[in-house]
Write a protein that holds these residues in place. Structure first.
Motif, short mmCIF file in Angstrom:
data_model
loop_
_atom_site.label_atom_id
_atom_site.label_comp_id
_atom_site.label_asym_id
_atom_site.label_seq_id
_atom_site.Cartn_x
_atom_site.Cartn_y
_atom_site.Cartn_z
N ILE A 124 -27.27 39.39 -72.61
CA ILE A 124 -28.57 39.29 -72.11
C ILE A 124 -29.54 40.63 -72.70
O ILE A 124 -29.17 41.81 -72.38
N ASP A 125 -30.63 40.51 -72.79
CA ASP A 125 -31.54 41.48 -73.40
C ASP A 125 -31.76 42.61 -72.34
O ASP A 125 -32.23 41.85 -71.25
N PRO A 126 -31.53 43.73 -72.54
CA PRO A 126 -32.12 44.69 -71.19
C PRO A 126 -33.18 44.66 -70.91
O PRO A 126 -33.47 45.09 -69.80
N ARG A 127 -34.19 44.12 -71.63
CA ARG A 127 -35.46 43.99 -71.37
C ARG A 127 -35.85 42.92 -70.32
O ARG A 127 -36.84 42.68 -69.73
N ASP A 128 -34.70 41.91 -69.90
CA ASP A 128 -34.84 40.96 -69.07
C ASP A 128 -33.63 41.03 -68.20
O ASP A 128 -32.63 40.47 -68.34
N PRO A 129 -33.77 41.93 -67.05
CA PRO A 129 -33.04 42.12 -66.01
C PRO A 129 -32.31 40.84 -65.25
O PRO A 129 -32.71 40.98 -64.07
N LEU A 130 -31.63 40.19 -65.99
CA LEU A 130 -31.17 39.02 -65.18
C LEU A 130 -30.33 39.18 -63.95
O LEU A 130 -30.37 38.80 -62.80
N LEU A 131 -29.17 40.29 -64.38
CA LEU A 131 -28.11 40.53 -63.36
C LEU A 131 -28.82 41.09 -62.10
O LEU A 131 -28.49 40.95 -60.98
N ALA A 132 -29.61 42.10 -62.50
CA ALA A 132 -30.40 42.69 -61.16
C ALA A 132 -31.03 41.80 -60.26
O ALA A 132 -31.10 41.89 -59.08
N ARG A 133 -31.90 40.79 -60.82
CA ARG A 133 -32.51 39.75 -60.05
C ARG A 133 -31.26 38.77 -59.30
O ARG A 133 -31.70 38.65 -57.98
N MET A 134 -30.43 38.56 -59.81
CA MET A 134 -29.27 37.90 -59.24
C MET A 134 -28.78 38.59 -58.04
O MET A 134 -28.42 38.00 -56.95
N ILE A 135 -28.33 39.93 -58.09
CA ILE A 135 -28.11 40.48 -57.02
C ILE A 135 -28.83 40.81 -56.01
O ILE A 135 -28.64 40.59 -54.93
N GLU A 136 -30.35 40.74 -56.12
CA GLU A 136 -31.27 40.69 -55.44
C GLU A 136 -31.23 39.44 -54.39
O GLU A 136 -31.55 39.43 -53.44
N VAL A 137 -31.18 38.13 -55.20
CA VAL A 137 -31.32 36.97 -54.74
C VAL A 137 -30.07 36.84 -53.64
O VAL A 137 -30.13 36.71 -52.46
N GLN A 138 -28.85 37.60 -54.12
CA GLN A 138 -27.77 37.33 -53.40
C GLN A 138 -27.71 37.99 -51.92
O GLN A 138 -27.38 37.73 -51.07
N GLU A 139 -28.47 39.32 -52.18
CA GLU A 139 -28.65 40.26 -51.04
C GLU A 139 -29.65 39.60 -49.96
O GLU A 139 -29.59 39.73 -48.98
N THR A 140 -30.48 38.79 -50.46
CA THR A 140 -31.51 37.92 -49.58
C THR A 140 -30.88 36.68 -48.95
O THR A 140 -30.95 36.58 -47.69
N TYR A 141 -30.12 35.95 -49.78
CA TYR A 141 -29.65 34.78 -49.24
C TYR A 141 -28.18 34.60 -48.71
O TYR A 141 -27.81 33.71 -48.13
N GLY A 142 -27.39 35.63 -49.33
CA GLY A 142 -25.89 35.79 -49.10
C GLY A 142 -25.35 34.68 -50.07
O GLY A 142 -26.09 34.10 -50.92
N GLY A 143 -24.11 34.14 -49.92
CA GLY A 143 -23.40 33.26 -50.67
C GLY A 143 -23.27 33.72 -52.04
O GLY A 143 -22.86 34.93 -52.27
N SER A 144 -23.19 32.88 -53.08
CA SER A 144 -23.10 32.91 -54.31
C SER A 144 -24.46 32.76 -55.42
O SER A 144 -25.19 31.74 -54.79
N VAL A 145 -24.40 33.17 -56.38
CA VAL A 145 -25.72 33.00 -57.39
C VAL A 145 -25.08 32.92 -58.86
O VAL A 145 -24.20 33.54 -58.95
N VAL A 146 -25.68 31.69 -59.40
CA VAL A 146 -25.29 31.58 -60.69
C VAL A 146 -26.75 31.65 -61.64
O VAL A 146 -27.70 31.54 -61.06
N ALA A 147 -26.35 32.08 -62.77
CA ALA A 147 -27.59 32.09 -63.94
C ALA A 147 -27.75 30.76 -64.34
O ALA A 147 -26.72 29.99 -64.99
N LEU A 148 -28.96 29.99 -64.44
CA LEU A 148 -29.36 28.75 -64.99
C LEU A 148 -30.27 28.84 -65.98
O LEU A 148 -30.97 29.89 -66.12
N MET A 149 -30.05 28.12 -67.18
CA MET A 149 -31.13 28.02 -68.04
C MET A 149 -31.46 26.72 -68.42
O MET A 149 -30.57 25.79 -68.58
N GLU A 150 -32.63 26.33 -68.71
CA GLU A 150 -32.82 24.83 -69.07
C GLU A 150 -32.62 24.79 -70.58
O GLU A 150 -32.92 25.45 -71.39
N VAL A 151 -31.96 23.63 -70.88
CA VAL A 151 -31.40 23.51 -72.28
C VAL A 151 -31.76 21.92 -72.68
O VAL A 151 -32.17 21.11 -71.69
#
Length: 307
Positions: free
Chosen positions: A139-166
């Motif tokens: 993942i390009d460091p200019r697009d901080p995906l993992l940081a956003r996923m951690i933020e979502v997990q800290e908000t909602y709890g549970g688990s978070v997966v990364a999704l991409m439209e294909v």
């Protein structure tokens, strides 16, 4: 929706695969050590974890993976030789990998799938939520995906997966998620998951890419998960059980919490097969300040003259 959940501090990187798609290069060299421009793929992944604040990294390795440990260890002979030559620039590059994070290692004795590799991390992770990063996706460091996923997990709890439209014709290459909208435009609730479905059977065109933030309850489920597709223990199957259990529980909640997805639209470099690996190298080389200008000029001439 704002809740308090334990801060994530640990990352797990499964690196026990045999790399059969890259034979014969991976006969004696781990696929994670194949260079992407001038760094091995695994270093990009560790750097991403560290950038997201995860300095405790566990690599799940297998046989013939010793070069991974050597790469992130000190090399005193090489460092001394570079220091004696006054080559400070290369010395800094050599030392960078050994100073990145506190890295631990555990071996996956049998290659029984991603779910089993994650389960090998249970003694190290304990009862904390944790991240899983697969080395095939850079993942390009200019697009901080993992940081956003951690933020979502800290908000909602549970688990978070990364999704991409294909494209629909590509969905059979991925795990696929059935989703429902949330208040956040880039976040969906995952209501179901299926591993590598045919296009006609896929619940959506949202593919799971190689980043996860997981509730530790996933370990209990993985211990009970039977081998699935490919006769392997699939992480997707365990997440499907979490998603279904939460949906059935409704407002009452469920042990392990919900499963959410962050829809990623940034820059991703797929090194999972030979063609995508080569394309990743070209894209990254073109964007490098030190290599890009000359390389792009050569590439334009090559395409014009040879193609």
């Amino acid at each position: 929706m704002s809740q308090s959940h334990p801060r994530i501090s640990k990352a797990v990187i499964p690196a026990a695969g045999l790399g059969t798609r890259f034979l014969p290069a991976t006969k004696a060299t781990p696929k994670e050590m194949l260079p992407v421009v001038d760094k091995p793929a695994i270093q990009y992944v560790v750097e991403e974890a560290v950038s997201a604040g995860l300095n405790d990294v566990l690599m799940v390795t297998g046989r013939n993976k010793r070069p991974l440990e050597d790469h992130f260890d000190r090399n005193y002979e090489l460092e001394s030789a570079l220091a004696n030559k006054g080559d400070a620039e290369r010395l800094a590059k050599v030392q960078e990998s050994s100073d990145l994070a506190m890295i631990h290692y555990v071996r996956q004795g049998d290659p029984r799938g991603l779910g089993h590799a994650v389960l090998c991390a249970a003694p190290h992770v304990g009862d904390e939520p944790f991240a899983v990063l697969l080395g095939d996706d850079l993942i390009d460091p200019r697009d901080p995906l993992l940081a956003r996923m951690i933020e979502v997990q800290e908000t909602y709890g549970g688990s978070v997966v990364a999704l991409m439209e294909v494209e629909p014709e590509q969905i059979h290459l991925y795990g696929c998620a059935a989703v429902a909208a949330t208040e956040d435009s880039d976040v969906v609730q995952v209501t179901g998951l299926v591993e590598k479905p045919e296009a006609a059977e896929a619940p959506s065109n949202y593919a799971i890419i190689g980043r996860y933030v997981l509730d530790p309850h996933i370990f209990d489920i993985l211990r009970r998960t039977e081998p699935g597709r490919g006769n392997e223990i699939q992480l997707t199957d365990a997440l499907q059980q979490l998603a279904q259990t939460h949906s059935a529980a409704g407002d009452a909640g469920s042990v392990g919490g919900p499963v959410h997805g962050v829809v990623f639209k940034g820059r991703r470099y797929d090194t999972g097969d030979r063609g995508d690996y080569l394309r990743a190298i070209v894209r990254l080389a073109c964007e490098r300040e030190d290599l890009g200008p000359d390389f792009r000029s050569w590439l334009k001439r090559y395409v014009a003259e040879e193609m």
